[in-house]
Enzyme design. Structure first.
Site, PDB file in Angstrom:
ATOM      1  N   GLY A   1       0.783  -1.231   0.000  1.00  0.00           N
ATOM      2  CA  GLY A   1       0.000   0.000   0.000  1.00  0.00           C
ATOM      3  C   GLY A   1       0.810   1.273   0.000  1.00  0.00           C
ATOM      4  O   GLY A   1       2.001   1.275  -0.256  1.00  0.00           O
ATOM      5  N   SER A   2       0.118   2.381   0.330  1.00  0.00           N
ATOM      6  CA  SER A   2       0.675   3.725   0.181  1.00  0.00           C
ATOM      7  C   SER A   2       1.805   4.000   1.163  1.00  0.00           C
ATOM      8  O   SER A   2       1.825   3.504   2.282  1.00  0.00           O
ATOM      9  CB  SER A   2      -0.431   4.742   0.417  1.00  0.00           C
ATOM     10  OG  SER A   2       0.107   6.003   0.696  1.00  0.00           O
ATOM     11  N   THR A   3       2.736   4.843   0.720  1.00  0.00           N
ATOM     12  CA  THR A   3       3.842   5.257   1.583  1.00  0.00           C
ATOM     13  C   THR A   3       3.363   6.029   2.804  1.00  0.00           C
ATOM     14  O   THR A   3       4.108   6.179   3.768  1.00  0.00           O
ATOM     15  CB  THR A   3       4.821   6.163   0.819  1.00  0.00           C
ATOM     16  OG1 THR A   3       4.082   7.231   0.229  1.00  0.00           O
ATOM     17  CG2 THR A   3       5.555   5.409  -0.256  1.00  0.00           C
TER      18      THR A   3
END
Lengths: 388, 257
Positions: free
Chosen positions: B60-62
């Protein structure tokens, strides 16, 4: 990973807490990716700026780092969640604005240049061929690898900050020759224009995922390449691409590489995929941030025309370009707001908007998830016609 | 028993495991205000606070790195993080928030609620006992020898297996292998043909560490001892018809049979 005595001293905390934390982070990343050592960098570019994305936890981290941490190489910053002066006009509330400016002051304290843009390479942070750098912001690092021939991995915001503070980054991935090799050949149909390169990027990113595509006979338009790379990074985590006769790293041979063709059909499919809304209440242009030439082209097209309707329009750019374009700004301001230091993806647009139009496949990929928007994806010309 | 991994961020932690079977994203997977896992994690309602959080790898997203900082701010940090393969987002968050983290751990051996200590590059599973055994596949003209375990043996009574036995303290696995072949079959012509990496299988509080060996044997009869009642030479494809001990198929796989 082998550390020099100086690096070991940093890790042991002999040069302060921020350097220690930064080294701990670089050592962890080096271990994960099997780096043999740290290498010096010439510049850094940081993400993790908008209060919307990093929140209070992010502020805690920055406060800890800013207590005694200073960057040791030229370091620039990604867009923040608002224009520093016009945030009220953007519908941003007082609390958000305060916390946002606190974040900026922490970066400033660390010695980071606080003009906030995803296109630092158009201004002050322009690495040279072969420079090792540590850049976050997927579109900027893709441009640096692919057009400028500098060398960076896909850094996260904290990893890039750690590199900026220590002046070093782990030696792996795209810092090494053997990993900068084309994996695919991409041929783009002749009837596809540079205004559509953003869509090409999305199509390639989705088809191929993380890879290094070599574009045969594409051309060298800088604005087109900035859109292409941004969209590819957003859709497929592509950190580097090559363009025939443009990219400093050219493949020695294309033998045996799979060839992928991008056709009119792919462009149409991409628009259909990204288009989830019809009547935009915000039209946002400038992802990545508008260059001087794009400002001139837009102003040239709109000059002498009249705006129809009252839909909100944003032209997003950097402070540097904003300063260079007073005449163009005057034209564009009759159609919308020319905003600096921010963009439609990192600003809290979900507070006031439901359907956003953009000509950027990158923005169109992120707006549904990060800003709860329905998206109208169209060419720049198409979007302008909505208000004329 | 101690499982050795790789240190991603140093530190010590003690706690009970919370084991997620799938890739995990801190952003969206946990509510930083409460520490409770969300429906997206597949384990809605479990609290990560003070647990040793185990999952294969991050995704997933940073922004997920900052979610870990939010958990810290709100006092809901996990005691430690254990992965099969660490990636940037979770590792970054772990270092930022000071959460001990290791990877390269075979998490199929771990169960929810197990008590464990993370220390350096290892995971000390306080309640688990390791049992080290050899499994020796004997092959002749493409067929392999399987033996039916008697009612007098301690485990897996009545099931079909290869020659096997516990590795005694101070013994090298290949010594055990040769000794067991002689004891269980009387064969003396066995020639070592191949070996594979140790397999580990969780069984209650036990972890079976199986050292697989492949031997070629000459044309001699098998003479069974008290541990077995029957034997058969079979083609690997014929195994379906036999009730074999747990993990037997895996042993054949790693030996390339």
């Amino acid at each position: 990973m082998q550390l020099t005595p100086e690096e070991q001293a940093m890790l042991a905390g002999k040069e302060g807490r921020a350097k220690r934390k930064a080294m701990e982070l670089l050592v962890a990343l080096g271990a994960i990716y099997g780096a043999d050592r740290l290498i010096p960098i010439t510049s850094a570019h940081l993400s993790g700026v908008s209060y919307k994305t990093i929140g209070e936890g992010g502020i805690d981290f920055l406060e800890e780092m800013a207590a005694d941490g200073r960057v040791t190489v030229p370091t620039t910053l990604n867009p923040m969640g608002m224009d520093g002066e016009r945030w009220k006009e953007m519908g941003v509330d007082e609390h958000f604005a305060q916390r946002q400016m606190h974040i900026i002051s922490l970066y400033e304290k660390m010695g980071v240049e606080v003009n906030c843009t995803c296109t630092p390479y158009l201004l002050t942070n322009r690495p040279k061929v072969g420079d090792h750098i540590a850049w976050a912001e997927s579109s900027a690092l893709s441009f640096a690898n692919s057009v400028l021939g500098a060398r960076t991995n896909r850094e996260g915001g904290p990893g890039a900050l750690a590199a900026a503070i220590t002046g070093r980054t782990p030696n792996y991935g795209l810092h090494l020759d053997q990993n900068r090799k084309a994996t695919h050949v991409v041929e783009v149909d002749k009837d596809i224009t540079k205004d559509e390169w953003s869509l090409v990027g999305h199509a390639v990113g989705r088809k191929l995922g993380a890879c290094i595509p070599f574009f045969r006979g594409l051309g060298s338009d800088v604005n087109g390449l900035k859109s292409l790379g941004a969209a590819m990074a957003a859709a497929g985590s592509v950190a580097m691409f090559m363009v025939e006769k443009v990219t400093p790293d050219q493949p020695e041979s294309l033998e045996g590489l799979p060839v992928v063709k991008i056709t009119r059909q792919d462009i149409e499919d991409t628009v259909r995929r990204l288009r989830t809304g019809t009547k935009p209440d915000l039209i946002a242009i400038g992802c990545p941030h508008l260059s001087e030439r794009e400002m001139k082209e837009l102003a040239g097209f709109l000059d002498g025309k009249k705006k129809k309707g009252d839909v909100e329009v944003w032209f997003c750019t950097s402070k540097g370009i904003w300063l260079r374009c007073p005449k163009e700004r005057a034209v564009l301001e009759r159609f919308g707001k020319v905003l600096c230091d921010t963009c439609m993806v990192v600003a809290p647009i979900e507070v006031g908007h439901k359907v956003t139009a953009s000509d950027s496949a990158k923005a169109c990929s992120y707006l549904p998830g990060l800003c709860s928007q329905k998206v109208f994806c169209g060419s720049r010309r198409e979007l302008m016609e909505l208000i004329l | 028993m101690k499982l050795k991994g790789r240190e991603i961020f140093k530190g010590r932690a003690i706690g009970r495991l919370l084991v997620l079977d799938e890739a995990f994203s801190f952003l969206g997977g946990v509510d930083p205000k409460t520490g409770l896992l969300t429906v997206a994690s597949g384990r809605e309602g479990e609290n990560v606070e003070n647990r040793i959080l185990v999952f294969p790898y991050g995704k997933g997203s940073t922004v997920g790195s900052y979610t870990i900082m939010d958990l810290k701010k709100n006092g809901h940090l996990p005691a430690a993080i254990v992965n099969v393969q660490a990636e940037t987002i979770v590792a970054t968050g772990a270092v930022m928030a000071g959460v001990p983290m290791i990877d390269s751990i075979d998490i199929s051996l771990l169960r929810d609620g197990d008590r464990a200590v993370v220390i350096g590059d290892g995971l000390d599973m306080m309640d688990l006992v390791e049992k080290r055994v050899v499994t020796c596949v004997l092959r002749r003209k493409g067929k392999m020898l399987i033996l039916k375990r008697s009612q007098k043996v301690g485990t897996n009574k009545g099931k079909w297996a290869a020659v096997s036995g516990f590795i005694e303290r101070g013994e090298r696995p290949e010594e055990t292998a040769l000794k067991e072949i002689v004891e269980e079959t009387g064969m003396t012509t066995a020639r070592l043909e191949g070996r594979a990496e140790t397999l580990r299988i969780r069984d209650g509080i036990y972890v079976w560490s199986i050292y697989p060996f492949l031997f070629e044997v000459g044309d001699e009869e098998a003479r069974l001892d008290w541990e077995h009642t029957e034997c058969a030479w079979v083609d690997p494809a014929e195994l379906e018809g036999y009730d074999t001990v747990p993990g037997f198929r895996k042993v054949l796989d790693v030996l390339g049979l």
